[in-house]
Design an enzyme around this catalytic site. Structure first.
Site, PDB file in Angstrom:
ATOM      1  N   ASP A 150       1.014  -1.279   0.021  1.00  4.24           N
ATOM      2  CA  ASP A 150       0.191  -0.029  -0.068  1.00  4.24           C
ATOM      3  C   ASP A 150       0.927   1.168  -0.002  1.00  4.24           C
ATOM      4  O   ASP A 150       2.173   1.274   0.130  1.00  4.24           O
ATOM      5  CB  ASP A 150      -0.853  -0.061   1.339  1.00  4.24           C
ATOM      6  CG  ASP A 150      -1.781   1.150   1.441  1.00  4.24           C
ATOM      7  OD1 ASP A 150      -2.363   1.553   0.416  1.00  4.24           O
ATOM      8  OD2 ASP A 150      -1.801   1.718   2.408  1.00  4.24           O
ATOM      9  N   ASP A 174      -0.133   5.173   1.200  1.00  2.00           N
ATOM     10  CA  ASP A 174      -0.628   5.893   2.177  1.00  2.00           C
ATOM     11  C   ASP A 174      -0.471   5.236   3.744  1.00  2.00           C
ATOM     12  O   ASP A 174      -1.016   4.126   4.010  1.00  2.00           O
ATOM     13  CB  ASP A 174      -1.882   6.552   2.084  1.00  2.00           C
ATOM     14  CG  ASP A 174      -1.788   7.703   1.084  1.00  2.00           C
ATOM     15  OD1 ASP A 174      -0.846   8.254   0.838  1.00  2.00           O
ATOM     16  OD2 ASP A 174      -3.044   8.100   0.576  1.00  2.00           O
TER      17      ASP A 174
END
Length: 264
Positions: free
Chosen positions: A29, A31
């Site tokens: 991922d 953020d």
């Protein structure tokens, strides 16, 4: 959402006759995983007042964050915020603890890993950050909401895709993305020894239910992905199949990968 996605393709649907690859598929991922903040929230600092007006903040609806950010970028453009202003914000994002060392290790050991990134941020922001730090070439594919300048010079944002998963935001289901990617690679004759998923958010839990007992989930400790794994393990013991290795510092992930390469 303490359940797997019943409306998404399940692992058995991905089984095909493939050549065995010795590579590990490493999924990140962005953020609050690679970077230590929410990049969408960070761009708000580029606004003239450093914050958004209340009327705009009130338009945010759960599950429709992408549409909200489309309005935010429109507002920023109307307020005189240019692409280079946003690029500067993205380039200044800070890494999560020890993440830079982890990515450096991967850049020195590229052969065993195929690395992809799945993020509900946007392509312009992710590429700006990773190119500025020299890590963009590490990633075989980046899956994120398409973005770029329009004729006015405003950053525009679109949804990644549509889907039928009831658990994920309307614009992105990472379970669907990962399922389709594994199927695509299988059709190309590529299978993976092990899937390794590094994330933090609720939308990282959904794809992590694809993982098998051979695979590893690295949820950021106490973040929503970790909480939802714990919830599933409490309510449905044994339902979450993958090994779980929580992390506060990416040094935990680095040490696991180093050990994995020593054993292989």
């Amino acid at each position: 959402m303490g359940k797997s996605c019943s409306q998404c393709p399940q692992p058995k649907e991905l089984e095909m006759t493939t050549s065995t690859s010795q590579k590990y598929l490493l999924i990140f991922d962005f953020d609050e995983t690679i970077v230590n903040e929410n990049s969408d929230e960070s761009v708000i600092h580029a606004a003239p007042s450093g914050e958004l007006p209340e009327w705009l903040r009130r338009t945010l609806q759960e599950g429709f964050y992408n549409q909200y950010m489309q309005r935010v970028f429109e507002y920023l453009g109307d307020s005189g915020v240019h692409m280079h202003d946003l690029k500067a914000v993205y380039e200044a994002l800070t890494f999560s603890p020890y993440m830079q060392q982890l990515l450096h290790f991967l850049s020195l050991n590229p052969e065993p890993f195929e690395i992809i990134l799945m993020s509900d941020a946007n392509t312009f922001g992710i590429e700006s950050t990773l190119r500025a730090t020299g890590f963009f070439s590490l990633f075989h594919r980046v899956f994120s909401n398409p973005s770029g300048p329009d004729k006015r010079g405003y950053l525009t944002l679109a949804p990644y895709h549509s889907h039928s998963c009831p658990h994920c935001p309307a614009n992105m289901c990472k379970h669907k993305i990962l399922s389709e990617y594994l199927l695509e690679r299988a059709q190309q004759g590529i299978s993976f020894q092990k899937l390794l998923y590094v994330g933090d958010g609720a939308n990282d839990f959904c794809p992590s239910t694809l993982l098998s007992p051979m695979d590893v989930a690295f949820p950021r400790k106490t973040y929503p992905m970790h909480q939802k794994i714990q919830e599933m393990e409490k309510n449905q013991p044994g339902a979450f199949k993958a090994q779980v290795v929580p992390w506060e510092s990416a040094e935990v992930i680095l040490q696991y990968l180093q050990s994995l390469l020593k054993r292989s």
